[in-house]
Design a protein around this motif. Structure first.
Motif, PDB file in Angstrom:
ATOM      1  N   LEU A  72       0.834  -1.211   0.000  1.00  0.00           N
ATOM      2  CA  LEU A  72       0.000   0.000   0.000  1.00  0.00           C
ATOM      3  C   LEU A  72       0.861   1.249   0.000  1.00  0.00           C
ATOM      4  N   ASP A  73       1.944   1.238   0.753  1.00  0.00           N
ATOM      5  CA  ASP A  73       2.797   2.431   0.836  1.00  0.00           C
ATOM      6  C   ASP A  73       3.331   2.832  -0.533  1.00  0.00           C
ATOM      7  N   ILE A 130       0.369   4.067  -2.731  1.00  0.00           N
ATOM      8  CA  ILE A 130      -0.079   5.391  -2.278  1.00  0.00           C
ATOM      9  C   ILE A 130       0.878   6.461  -2.770  1.00  0.00           C
ATOM     10  N   GLN A 172      -0.145   9.434  -5.241  1.00  0.00           N
ATOM     11  CA  GLN A 172      -0.003  10.805  -4.746  1.00  0.00           C
ATOM     12  C   GLN A 172       0.845  11.626  -5.710  1.00  0.00           C
ATOM     13  N   LEU A 199      -4.647  11.057  -0.508  1.00  0.00           N
ATOM     14  CA  LEU A 199      -5.055   9.982   0.385  1.00  0.00           C
ATOM     15  C   LEU A 199      -6.221  10.482   1.217  1.00  0.00           C
ATOM     16  N   ARG A 209      -7.279   5.582   5.296  1.00  0.00           N
ATOM     17  CA  ARG A 209      -6.690   4.240   5.316  1.00  0.00           C
ATOM     18  C   ARG A 209      -7.358   3.475   6.441  1.00  0.00           C
ATOM     19  N   GLU A 260      -6.388  -4.471   4.265  1.00  0.00           N
ATOM     20  CA  GLU A 260      -6.052  -3.078   4.545  1.00  0.00           C
ATOM     21  C   GLU A 260      -6.325  -2.296   3.273  1.00  0.00           C
ATOM     22  N   ALA A 288      -6.699   1.671   1.251  1.00  0.00           N
ATOM     23  CA  ALA A 288      -6.401   3.098   1.204  1.00  0.00           C
ATOM     24  C   ALA A 288      -7.291   3.684   0.126  1.00  0.00           C
ATOM     25  N   MET A 330      -8.029   6.703  -2.316  1.00  0.00           N
ATOM     26  CA  MET A 330      -7.399   7.849  -2.962  1.00  0.00           C
ATOM     27  C   MET A 330      -8.485   8.621  -3.717  1.00  0.00           C
ATOM     28  N   GLU A 362      -9.681   2.758  -4.854  1.00  0.00           N
ATOM     29  CA  GLU A 362      -9.512   2.004  -3.615  1.00  0.00           C
ATOM     30  C   GLU A 362      -8.380   1.005  -3.802  1.00  0.00           C
ATOM     31  N   SER A 370      -6.217  -1.992  -2.207  1.00  0.00           N
ATOM     32  CA  SER A 370      -6.447  -3.021  -1.195  1.00  0.00           C
ATOM     33  C   SER A 370      -5.252  -3.950  -1.091  1.00  0.00           C
TER      34      SER A 370
END
Length: 148
Positions: free
Chosen positions: A19-20, A23, A27, A33, A36, A56, A58, A60, A70, A72
């Motif tokens: 996810l990091d 993201i 971005q 974001l 989360r 999990e 996030a 956007m 989304e 996932s």
């Protein structure tokens, strides 16, 4: 009489390993974001058909606030298939297209996040410059710059 009660499309979902990284990539593209969260339990599995799941996510959002992506990361159950390197003519979900103000600047910034141009930036008539790129984990997206 309306044919449907459809109000809008809320989001498009993409499953990722990190996810990091995803993201950071989106971005850099210009999405923000929005939030989360962990989505867990039997209720979620009754929606997806996956049973007791742990995911999990996030969310956007585009700068205009109208479109969401989304991301996932499945913890349980494990991911069972990998379509990240599938060519554009494969069946199923493949890409999301984004409109950008400056395609060259956008590409330069996304290259710093590991993006790779699928082939080349092309002109579509006198209307657009566009291309497909692969981002983190091979995610396929399109970017297009209006020429007017």
């Amino acid at each position: 009489m309306s044919k449907s009660n459809l109000l809008r499309m809320d989001n498009v979902g993409i499953v990722v390993e990190s996810l990091d990284n995803a993201i950071a990539f989106f971005q850099e593209l210009g999405l923000e974001l929005e939030g989360r969260a962990m989505i867990e339990g039997d209720w979620a599995g009754r929606v997806t058909g996956l049973g007791n799941q742990s995911v999990e996510i996030a969310m956007m959002v585009t700068p205009d606030g109208h479109s969401r992506l989304e991301l996932s990361r499945f913890i349980n159950p494990e991911v069972i298939e990998d379509h990240r390197t599938a060519p554009v003519n494969s069946l199923g979900y493949l890409r999301v297209m984004f409109a950008v103000a400056d395609i060259d600047d956008t590409l330069e910034r996304l290259y710093q996040h590991g993006a790779k141009l699928v082939d080349e930036v092309v002109h579509y008539q006198d209307a657009y410059r566009l291309c497909y790129i692969r981002g983190p984990e091979g995610i396929l997206i399109g970017i297009a710059q209006a020429l007017k």
